[in-house]
Design a protein around this motif. Structure first.
Motif, PDB file in Angstrom:
ATOM      1  N   LEU A  87       0.835  -1.185   0.000  1.00 22.74           N
ATOM      2  CA  LEU A  87       0.000   0.000   0.000  1.00 22.74           C
ATOM      3  C   LEU A  87       0.877   1.245   0.000  1.00 22.74           C
ATOM      4  O   LEU A  87       1.908   1.292   0.674  1.00 22.74           O
ATOM      5  CB  LEU A  87      -0.898   0.022   1.235  1.00 22.74           C
ATOM      6  N   SER A  88       0.470   2.271  -0.754  1.00 24.83           N
ATOM      7  CA  SER A  88       1.176   3.542  -0.683  1.00 24.83           C
ATOM      8  C   SER A  88       1.000   4.124   0.714  1.00 24.83           C
ATOM      9  O   SER A  88       0.044   3.793   1.430  1.00 24.83           O
ATOM     10  CB  SER A  88       0.620   4.511  -1.733  1.00 24.83           C
ATOM     11  N   LYS A  89       1.893   5.003   1.116  1.00 25.30           N
ATOM     12  CA  LYS A  89       1.823   5.570   2.457  1.00 25.30           C
ATOM     13  C   LYS A  89       0.521   6.317   2.715  1.00 25.30           C
ATOM     14  O   LYS A  89      -0.084   6.146   3.798  1.00 25.30           O
ATOM     15  CB  LYS A  89       3.027   6.471   2.714  1.00 25.30           C
ATOM     16  N   PRO A  90       0.024   7.157   1.782  1.00 20.67           N
ATOM     17  CA  PRO A  90      -1.257   7.831   2.057  1.00 20.67           C
ATOM     18  C   PRO A  90      -2.409   6.851   2.269  1.00 20.67           C
ATOM     19  O   PRO A  90      -3.242   7.052   3.162  1.00 20.67           O
ATOM     20  CB  PRO A  90      -1.473   8.689   0.796  1.00 20.67           C
ATOM     21  N   VAL A  91      -2.454   5.779   1.466  1.00 24.59           N
ATOM     22  CA  VAL A  91      -3.524   4.790   1.628  1.00 24.59           C
ATOM     23  C   VAL A  91      -3.346   4.021   2.931  1.00 24.59           C
ATOM     24  O   VAL A  91      -4.312   3.760   3.659  1.00 24.59           O
ATOM     25  CB  VAL A  91      -3.562   3.828   0.425  1.00 24.59           C
ATOM     26  N   LEU A  92      -2.103   3.667   3.259  1.00 24.69           N
ATOM     27  CA  LEU A  92      -1.836   2.926   4.506  1.00 24.69           C
ATOM     28  C   LEU A  92      -2.233   3.753   5.726  1.00 24.69           C
ATOM     29  O   LEU A  92      -2.862   3.236   6.661  1.00 24.69           O
ATOM     30  CB  LEU A  92      -0.366   2.542   4.578  1.00 24.69           C
ATOM     31  N   PHE A  93      -1.884   5.029   5.746  1.00 25.08           N
ATOM     32  CA  PHE A  93      -2.253   5.885   6.876  1.00 25.08           C
ATOM     33  C   PHE A  93      -3.773   5.989   7.005  1.00 25.08           C
ATOM     34  O   PHE A  93      -4.329   5.943   8.101  1.00 25.08           O
ATOM     35  CB  PHE A  93      -1.641   7.276   6.718  1.00 25.08           C
ATOM     36  N   ALA A  94      -4.450   6.150   5.863  1.00 22.71           N
ATOM     37  CA  ALA A  94      -5.911   6.237   5.898  1.00 22.71           C
ATOM     38  C   ALA A  94      -6.533   4.910   6.333  1.00 22.71           C
ATOM     39  O   ALA A  94      -7.518   4.895   7.094  1.00 22.71           O
ATOM     40  CB  ALA A  94      -6.433   6.645   4.517  1.00 22.71           C
ATOM     41  N   TYR A  95      -5.972   3.808   5.861  1.00 25.25           N
ATOM     42  CA  TYR A  95      -6.434   2.471   6.242  1.00 25.25           C
ATOM     43  C   TYR A  95      -6.286   2.273   7.748  1.00 25.25           C
ATOM     44  O   TYR A  95      -7.194   1.767   8.441  1.00 25.25           O
ATOM     45  CB  TYR A  95      -5.616   1.436   5.471  1.00 25.25           C
ATOM     46  N   ALA A  96      -5.137   2.686   8.277  1.00 28.25           N
ATOM     47  CA  ALA A  96      -4.892   2.562   9.710  1.00 28.25           C
ATOM     48  C   ALA A  96      -5.856   3.436  10.514  1.00 28.25           C
ATOM     49  O   ALA A  96      -6.394   3.008  11.544  1.00 28.25           O
ATOM     50  CB  ALA A  96      -3.447   2.940  10.030  1.00 28.25           C
ATOM     51  N   ALA A  97      -6.099   4.661  10.042  1.00 31.37           N
ATOM     52  CA  ALA A  97      -7.005   5.571  10.754  1.00 31.37           C
ATOM     53  C   ALA A  97      -8.430   5.029  10.766  1.00 31.37           C
ATOM     54  O   ALA A  97      -9.127   5.080  11.786  1.00 31.37           O
ATOM     55  CB  ALA A  97      -6.974   6.953  10.105  1.00 31.37           C
ATOM     56  N   ALA A  98      -8.878   4.491   9.629  1.00 30.04           N
ATOM     57  CA  ALA A  98     -10.228   3.925   9.560  1.00 30.04           C
ATOM     58  C   ALA A  98     -10.343   2.692  10.444  1.00 30.04           C
ATOM     59  O   ALA A  98     -11.374   2.468  11.102  1.00 30.04           O
ATOM     60  CB  ALA A  98     -10.581   3.588   8.117  1.00 30.04           C
ATOM     61  N   THR A  99      -9.288   1.871  10.487  1.00 28.58           N
ATOM     62  CA  THR A  99      -9.275   0.693  11.350  1.00 28.58           C
ATOM     63  C   THR A  99      -9.334   1.106  12.817  1.00 28.58           C
ATOM     64  O   THR A  99     -10.079   0.515  13.620  1.00 28.58           O
ATOM     65  CB  THR A  99      -8.013  -0.142  11.093  1.00 28.58           C
ATOM     66  N   LEU A 100      -8.557   2.121  13.171  1.00 25.91           N
ATOM     67  CA  LEU A 100      -8.573   2.634  14.536  1.00 25.91           C
ATOM     68  C   LEU A 100      -9.978   3.081  14.934  1.00 25.91           C
ATOM     69  O   LEU A 100     -10.496   2.714  15.997  1.00 25.91           O
ATOM     70  CB  LEU A 100      -7.595   3.811  14.660  1.00 25.91           C
ATOM     71  N   GLY A 101     -10.622   3.878  14.071  1.00 23.42           N
ATOM     72  CA  GLY A 101     -11.959   4.370  14.381  1.00 23.42           C
ATOM     73  C   GLY A 101     -12.993   3.261  14.462  1.00 23.42           C
ATOM     74  O   GLY A 101     -13.856   3.263  15.348  1.00 23.42           O
ATOM     75  N   MET A 102     -12.911   2.290  13.545  1.00 22.04           N
ATOM     76  CA  MET A 102     -13.866   1.186  13.540  1.00 22.04           C
ATOM     77  C   MET A 102     -13.801   0.407  14.852  1.00 22.04           C
ATOM     78  O   MET A 102     -14.834   0.123  15.480  1.00 22.04           O
ATOM     79  CB  MET A 102     -13.579   0.246  12.371  1.00 22.04           C
ATOM     80  N   TRP A 103     -12.573   0.088  15.294  1.00 24.19           N
ATOM     81  CA  TRP A 103     -12.440  -0.684  16.535  1.00 24.19           C
ATOM     82  C   TRP A 103     -12.767   0.152  17.759  1.00 24.19           C
ATOM     83  O   TRP A 103     -13.265  -0.379  18.767  1.00 24.19           O
ATOM     84  CB  TRP A 103     -11.041  -1.286  16.642  1.00 24.19           C
ATOM     85  N   MET A 104     -12.530   1.458  17.713  1.00 22.86           N
ATOM     86  CA  MET A 104     -12.981   2.318  18.813  1.00 22.86           C
ATOM     87  C   MET A 104     -14.493   2.222  18.980  1.00 22.86           C
ATOM     88  O   MET A 104     -15.007   2.095  20.090  1.00 22.86           O
ATOM     89  CB  MET A 104     -12.586   3.776  18.545  1.00 22.86           C
ATOM     90  N   ALA A 105     -15.204   2.294  17.859  1.00 21.11           N
ATOM     91  CA  ALA A 105     -16.662   2.250  17.905  1.00 21.11           C
ATOM     92  C   ALA A 105     -17.183   0.898  18.362  1.00 21.11           C
ATOM     93  O   ALA A 105     -18.220   0.809  19.030  1.00 21.11           O
ATOM     94  CB  ALA A 105     -17.230   2.592  16.521  1.00 21.11           C
ATOM     95  N   MET A 106     -16.466  -0.189  18.035  1.00 21.33           N
ATOM     96  CA  MET A 106     -16.916  -1.528  18.385  1.00 21.33           C
ATOM     97  C   MET A 106     -16.477  -1.956  19.782  1.00 21.33           C
ATOM     98  O   MET A 106     -17.230  -2.627  20.502  1.00 21.33           O
ATOM     99  CB  MET A 106     -16.398  -2.540  17.355  1.00 21.33           C
ATOM    100  N   LEU A 107     -15.253  -1.580  20.183  1.00 27.17           N
ATOM    101  CA  LEU A 107     -14.692  -2.098  21.426  1.00 27.17           C
ATOM    102  C   LEU A 107     -15.021  -1.262  22.657  1.00 27.17           C
ATOM    103  O   LEU A 107     -15.176  -1.805  23.746  1.00 27.17           O
ATOM    104  CB  LEU A 107     -13.169  -2.216  21.294  1.00 27.17           C
ATOM    105  N   THR A 108     -15.105   0.053  22.493  1.00 29.43           N
ATOM    106  CA  THR A 108     -15.347   0.903  23.665  1.00 29.43           C
ATOM    107  C   THR A 108     -16.635   0.517  24.392  1.00 29.43           C
ATOM    108  O   THR A 108     -16.635   0.391  25.628  1.00 29.43           O
ATOM    109  CB  THR A 108     -15.376   2.389  23.260  1.00 29.43           C
ATOM    110  N   PRO A 109     -17.757   0.293  23.686  1.00 33.08           N
ATOM    111  CA  PRO A 109     -18.953  -0.151  24.404  1.00 33.08           C
ATOM    112  C   PRO A 109     -18.781  -1.514  25.067  1.00 33.08           C
ATOM    113  O   PRO A 109     -19.257  -1.731  26.188  1.00 33.08           O
ATOM    114  CB  PRO A 109     -20.023  -0.207  23.304  1.00 33.08           C
ATOM    115  N   VAL A 110     -18.104  -2.450  24.392  1.00 34.96           N
ATOM    116  CA  VAL A 110     -17.943  -3.798  24.945  1.00 34.96           C
ATOM    117  C   VAL A 110     -17.067  -3.780  26.189  1.00 34.96           C
ATOM    118  O   VAL A 110     -17.334  -4.474  27.176  1.00 34.96           O
ATOM    119  CB  VAL A 110     -17.353  -4.748  23.877  1.00 34.96           C
TER     120      VAL A 110
END
Length: 422
Positions: free
Chosen positions: A19-42
């Motif tokens: 992955l190019s660096k811009p795509v990798l950073f965006a992928y990582a940020a989206a992954t971070l947000g997705m798991w924040m939304a799923m894990l924080t309530p649990v």
């Protein structure tokens, strides 16, 4: 450098193997947000909200809500993964599902935060689980879509680090906003939405020619839930191992707030802060472990030994929880559970992508079947936990955590029969 050539169904996208660096950073940020939304309530906010609404029956109410949400997620992930594999939108195969699911997820989290009844929380959590499992199916499909096999350990390690960071950032944000408040639910969802918007803007998504899309039937939809373990035994063993490690971790993750209050004697505020501290300790080790061992796995060309050892480390942490009742013992145990879990998922996801039956035209669907092993324990653990807690007098957390230890050991043992990956 290995080159992954795009098939005729996506002629405009060339997969360079990384992955190019811009795509990798965006992928990582989206992954971070997705798991924040799923894990924080649990981890924290859902337990607090349930206790606010029905303190006398908090354990059974929480089990009901978590179990129902897990069933919804179990159905959503593979079905919408199959639909993603067959999407012919001019915006790509994955982007429409990523953006749509993040919007619906914020709506579900808002409903949970605003509800003043257990029924309202139940409905909202089911919406949340549906939305973010749709997102998860599309997000995981990006790995085989865009990354060559010999680099998936490194990328999986980065994604595993994001999952660990999501837990500590999410619980920290919830404690600042007051756990159980509406904003403590909505804020992680907004982070997920912003991350997805960034990813959608940067992602060179695959596109499927409408002429190449297979005809969908009801039987095809039903097959979304099944990959024959007899025909694909490596895939079957990988599924079983992931199921066992998630069942082990769910035994502690869903009940740690109640454990700290009922067994160690902390107040609600102290328990909330201790969960945040425990997650922080886990995160430091996961960030180091997942990145290093993901990279080392790529360098050595080996996956199984890392998965086995990490599951054994998680088992040792669960065993400590079963035998100790001090704050320091709890933090050390959670560190081991977190390290084992983080390294396990960093390397195991790379392993899984190498045993998919159809990594090009059915990646999201097959990963959706793998995610049944991720979601199903979230339903089974709340159902079986009361059985262990009811052993003897009072709430028997020792029996619950010993069961989790056995499940983690089983996760290690079920990796060995895999033959297609070293």
């Amino acid at each position: 450098m290995p080159v992954e050539v795009t098939p005729p169904t996506a002629p405009q996208i060339h997969l360079p193997g990384r992955l190019s660096k811009p795509v990798l950073f965006a992928y990582a940020a989206a992954t971070l947000g997705m798991w924040m939304a799923m894990l924080t309530p649990v981890i924290l906010t859902l337990a607090v909200r349930v206790e606010q609404l029905d303190p006398a029956h908090k354990e059974t109410r929480l089990s009901l809500i978590l179990g129902a949400g897990a069933v919804v997620g179990l159905v959503s992930n593979p079905v919408f993964g199959r639909l993603s594999d067959r999407t012919t939108s001019r915006f790509g195969m994955r982007r429409p599902w990523l953006l749509g699911s993040s919007l619906v997820g914020v709506i579900g989290l808002t409903l949970v935060g605003l509800s003043n009844s257990i029924t309202g929380v139940l409905i909202g959590w089911c919406v949340v689980q549906c939305a973010f499992n749709v997102m998860l199916a599309a997000m995981l499909a990006l790995l085989p879509d865009h990354v060559a096999p010999n680099r998936r350990g490194l990328i999986s390690g980065i994604l595993g680090m994001c999952q660990a960071l999501a837990a500590v950032v999410g619980t920290g944000l919830a404690n600042v906003a007051t756990p159980g408040s509406t904003i403590s639910f909505v804020a992680p969802g907004l982070v997920a939405l912003l991350g997805v918007v960034w990813l959608v803007a940067k992602l060179p998504d695959r596109r499927l020619d409408p002429a190449e899309r297979p005809v969908s039937t009801l039987s095809d939809l039903l097959r979304s839930f099944w990959v024959s373990p007899a025909r694909y035994p490596d895939f079957g063993w990988a599924w079983l191992s992931r199921f066992m490690i998630l069942l082990a971790v769910s035994c502690v993750l869903n009940y740690q707030v109640y454990f700290l209050k009922d067994e160690i004697g902390l107040s609600t505020d102290e328990a909330n802060r201790m969960v945040g501290l425990g997650v922080g300790v886990q995160t430091v080790l996961v960030v180091i472990g997942s990145n290093f061992f993901g990279w080392l796995s790529d360098r050595m060309g080996r996956r199984k030994i890392f998965v086995v050892v990490s599951a054994a480390v998680a088992a040792s942490g669960l065993l400590m929880l079963a035998t100790g009742r001090s704050i320091s013992w709890f933090l050390l145990a959670m560190a081991l559970v977190g390290l084992g879990q983080g390294v396990y998922f960093a390397v195991d996801m790379a392993l899984v992508t190498e045993v998919l039956p159809d990594s090009r035209s059915g990646a999201a669907k097959d990963l959706g079947v793998i995610n049944i092993a991720t979601v199903l324990p979230q339903s089974i653990a709340p159902a079986i936990a009361p059985l262990f807690l009811a052993v003897g007098a009072g709430e028997n957390y020792t029996a619950l955590f010993l069961a989790g230890t056995a499940f983690a050991v089983a996760a290690a043992l079920t990796v060995w029969p895999i033959r297609g990956v070293r």
